[in-house]
Write an enzyme that holds these catalytic residues in place. Structure first.
Site, PDB file in Angstrom:
ATOM      1  N   GLY A   1       0.799  -1.304   0.056  1.00  0.00           N
ATOM      2  CA  GLY A   1       0.021  -0.083  -0.099  1.00  0.00           C
ATOM      3  C   GLY A   1       0.794   1.275   0.135  1.00  0.00           C
ATOM      4  O   GLY A   1       0.555   2.306   0.492  1.00  0.00           O
TER       5      GLY A   1
ATOM      6  N   GLY B   1      -0.200   5.284  -1.420  1.00  0.00           N
ATOM      7  CA  GLY B   1      -1.088   5.910  -0.604  1.00  0.00           C
ATOM      8  C   GLY B   1      -0.251   6.985   0.086  1.00  0.00           C
ATOM      9  O   GLY B   1       0.798   7.302   0.063  1.00  0.00           O
ATOM     10  N   GLN B   2      -1.355   7.650   0.996  1.00  0.00           N
ATOM     11  CA  GLN B   2      -0.986   8.873   1.586  1.00  0.00           C
ATOM     12  C   GLN B   2       0.099   8.767   2.289  1.00  0.00           C
ATOM     13  O   GLN B   2       0.968   9.271   2.588  1.00  0.00           O
ATOM     14  CB  GLN B   2      -2.247   9.492   2.464  1.00  0.00           C
ATOM     15  CG  GLN B   2      -1.880  10.846   3.032  1.00  0.00           C
ATOM     16  CD  GLN B   2      -2.908  11.140   4.267  1.00  0.00           C
ATOM     17  OE1 GLN B   2      -3.536  10.531   4.600  1.00  0.00           O
ATOM     18  NE2 GLN B   2      -2.738  12.623   4.636  1.00  0.00           N
TER      19      GLN B   2
ATOM     20  N   ASP C   1       2.216  -1.862  -4.447  1.00  0.00           N
ATOM     21  CA  ASP C   1       0.762  -1.460  -4.347  1.00  0.00           C
ATOM     22  C   ASP C   1       0.230  -1.830  -5.621  1.00  0.00           C
ATOM     23  O   ASP C   1       0.740  -2.382  -6.495  1.00  0.00           O
ATOM     24  CB  ASP C   1       0.849   0.269  -4.704  1.00  0.00           C
ATOM     25  CG  ASP C   1      -0.426   0.896  -3.821  1.00  0.00           C
ATOM     26  OD1 ASP C   1      -1.394   0.618  -4.594  1.00  0.00           O
ATOM     27  OD2 ASP C   1      -0.347   1.527  -2.872  1.00  0.00           O
TER      28      ASP C   1
ATOM     29  N   ASP D   1      -1.239  -7.129  -5.434  1.00  0.00           N
ATOM     30  CA  ASP D   1      -2.410  -6.781  -4.943  1.00  0.00           C
ATOM     31  C   ASP D   1      -2.421  -7.999  -3.658  1.00  0.00           C
ATOM     32  O   ASP D   1      -1.896  -9.137  -3.561  1.00  0.00           O
ATOM     33  CB  ASP D   1      -3.403  -7.557  -5.767  1.00  0.00           C
ATOM     34  CG  ASP D   1      -4.811  -7.804  -5.011  1.00  0.00           C
ATOM     35  OD1 ASP D   1      -5.047  -7.506  -3.712  1.00  0.00           O
ATOM     36  OD2 ASP D   1      -5.936  -8.242  -5.833  1.00  0.00           O
TER      37      ASP D   1
ATOM     38  N   TYR E   1     -15.341   0.329   8.327  1.00  0.00           N
ATOM     39  CA  TYR E   1     -13.993   0.644   8.365  1.00  0.00           C
ATOM     40  C   TYR E   1     -13.652   0.324  10.096  1.00  0.00           C
ATOM     41  O   TYR E   1     -12.715  -0.188  10.521  1.00  0.00           O
ATOM     42  CB  TYR E   1     -13.766   2.167   8.142  1.00  0.00           C
ATOM     43  CG  TYR E   1     -12.300   2.366   8.356  1.00  0.00           C
ATOM     44  CD1 TYR E   1     -11.340   2.079   7.608  1.00  0.00           C
ATOM     45  CD2 TYR E   1     -12.106   3.620   9.241  1.00  0.00           C
ATOM     46  CE1 TYR E   1     -10.153   2.371   7.977  1.00  0.00           C
ATOM     47  CE2 TYR E   1     -10.779   4.037   9.290  1.00  0.00           C
ATOM     48  CZ  TYR E   1      -9.662   3.407   8.649  1.00  0.00           C
ATOM     49  OH  TYR E   1      -8.527   3.908   8.862  1.00  0.00           O
TER      50      TYR E   1
ATOM     51  N   LYS F   1     -11.219  -2.475  11.841  1.00  0.00           N
ATOM     52  CA  LYS F   1     -10.091  -1.895  12.658  1.00  0.00           C
ATOM     53  C   LYS F   1     -10.078  -2.528  13.995  1.00  0.00           C
ATOM     54  O   LYS F   1      -9.065  -2.878  14.550  1.00  0.00           O
ATOM     55  CB  LYS F   1      -9.957  -0.429  12.578  1.00  0.00           C
ATOM     56  CG  LYS F   1      -9.529   0.101  11.242  1.00  0.00           C
ATOM     57  CD  LYS F   1      -8.254  -0.386  11.031  1.00  0.00           C
ATOM     58  CE  LYS F   1      -7.502   0.433   9.584  1.00  0.00           C
ATOM     59  NZ  LYS F   1      -6.402  -0.039   9.021  1.00  0.00           N
TER      60      LYS F   1
END
Ligand code: NAD
Ligand code: AKB
Length: 318
Positions: free
Chosen positions: A11, A14-15, A37, A55, A145, A149
């Protein structure tokens, strides 16, 4: 057996990944940190070290990359965030849970040594005390979400207690950075607002003016992430996830802070479905347990973050 020197970030485009990869490369060496990613990465990440398309749901490919690069540590960032997850409930649950299981299983089998997996303030819900939310308190999330988590936290602790897996986790608040755009969360407004301010465009906020949320500047988040992974194992007493905190503000307060630098900046409010998500989250976080256990300390205040964000984004515009 040779030490496992590879560090895999899943990932990485991403941010957080965009900045975490560069932080890890500065410590472990460019060639040892593998960004991966579904989508391609930033130029900085692509040009400084290895990148693999991955993936995380493809276990065979995950195994192959881990073997190829002799990976010892995995930072698992791939997830669907709060706002996107409400639109894609089952895909979010599947990615957020199975991605974690695949990585925890590799650690259980001792294919990898150490795992970082981020949790979120989304584990809390409307029945949680809102101010200075403690480490251990009511966790009754109302979003897919948040539920994923919270379940993830329980599984991390389970794999540690039952199988001795070295997994470490932080409950990030909303993160703010200038290097990459956020990916579908409820706190995204706090990044978008800076882009509009620097462009000289009015900003329409999707949260109401008095919605107070806990936030953190990205350099602090990267330091916390690497800090908990580098901490001696005996100091990481919680293997579910640690509260960490930077500062908190409302959209109106952030706009006022921006106006100290750009007096003509304009903001209006048009709350959408994300308001309900935000209303269920804490306003501020007590992170004293992280401070006590592994010496966590934040550096940036709202004022410092705002000044730094505006100056970096202004450089990009020039
Ligand atoms: P992001 O959406 O910006 O990045 C996630 C990355 O994962 C994306 O680049 C996406 O392409 C990739 N990805 C999605 N599906 C994938 C798959 N199947 N295989 C491989 N990669 C895939 O998210 P972020 O803000 O960088 O967040 C990273 C992690 O931190 C997430 O677990 C998130 O829940 C958590 N977190 C973030 C924040 C925040 O404010 N950014 C706050 C709390 C927790
Ligand atoms: C989101 O808004 O979904 C994230 C988070 C706080 O987990 N930024």
């Amino acid at each position: 057996m040779a030490a496992k020197t590879g560090v895999l970030v899943i990932g990485a485009s991403g941010q957080i990944g965009t900045e975490l990869v560069m932080g890890l490369r500065a410590i472990y060496g460019n060639d040892n940190v593998i960004a991966s990613d579904l989508k391609t990465a930033s130029t900085e990440v692509l040009e400084s070290g290895p990148f693999e398309q991955l993936d995380v749901m493809d276990r065979e490919r995950l195994n192959q990359i881990v073997g190829q690069y002799n990976v010892g540590q995995v930072y698992l960032l791939a997830a669907l965030l709060s706002a996107t997850a409400e639109q894609k409930v089952m895909p979010a649950w599947n990615l957020n849970m199975y991605g974690l299981f695949y990585v925890l299983e590799m650690a259980k089998e001792r294919i990898i040594d150490k795992v970082f997996w981020p949790s979120s303030i989304a584990v809390f819900g409307p029945n949680t005390p809102k101010l200075n939310t403690p480490q251990s308190t009511i966790t009754e999330p109302t979003t897919v979400y948040g539920i994923s988590k919270l379940a993830g936290e329980r599984w991390c602790e389970y794999y540690h207690n039952r199988y001795g897996v070295d997994v470490r986790s932080l409950r990030y608040p909303g993160l703010i950075g200038y290097k990459s755009n956020p990916g579908g969360g409820t706190t995204d407004y706090a990044v978008d607002i800076f882009h509009k301010a620097v462009a000289g465009t009015p900003f329409e906020c999707f949260l109401s003016e008095n919605t107070r949320l806990p936030m953190m500047y990205m350099p602090d988040a990267i330091r916390a992430t690497i800090g908990i992974m580098e901490a001696e194992s005996e100091k990481v007493l919680l293997r579910s996830s640690y509260n960490i905190s930077g500062f908190d503000f409302t959209p109106a307060e952030l706009a006022n802070e921006i106006r100290k630098h750009i007096p003509e900046f304009e903001i209006s409010y048009n709350p959408d479905f994300r308001q309900e998500i935000a209303d269920g989250w804490p306003s501020s976080i007590d992170d004293s347990v992280a401070r006590q256990d592994w010496n966590w300390n934040n550096e940036y205040s709202l004022e410092m973050m705002t000044k730094d964000m505006l100056s970096h984004l202004a450089e990009k515009v020039i």
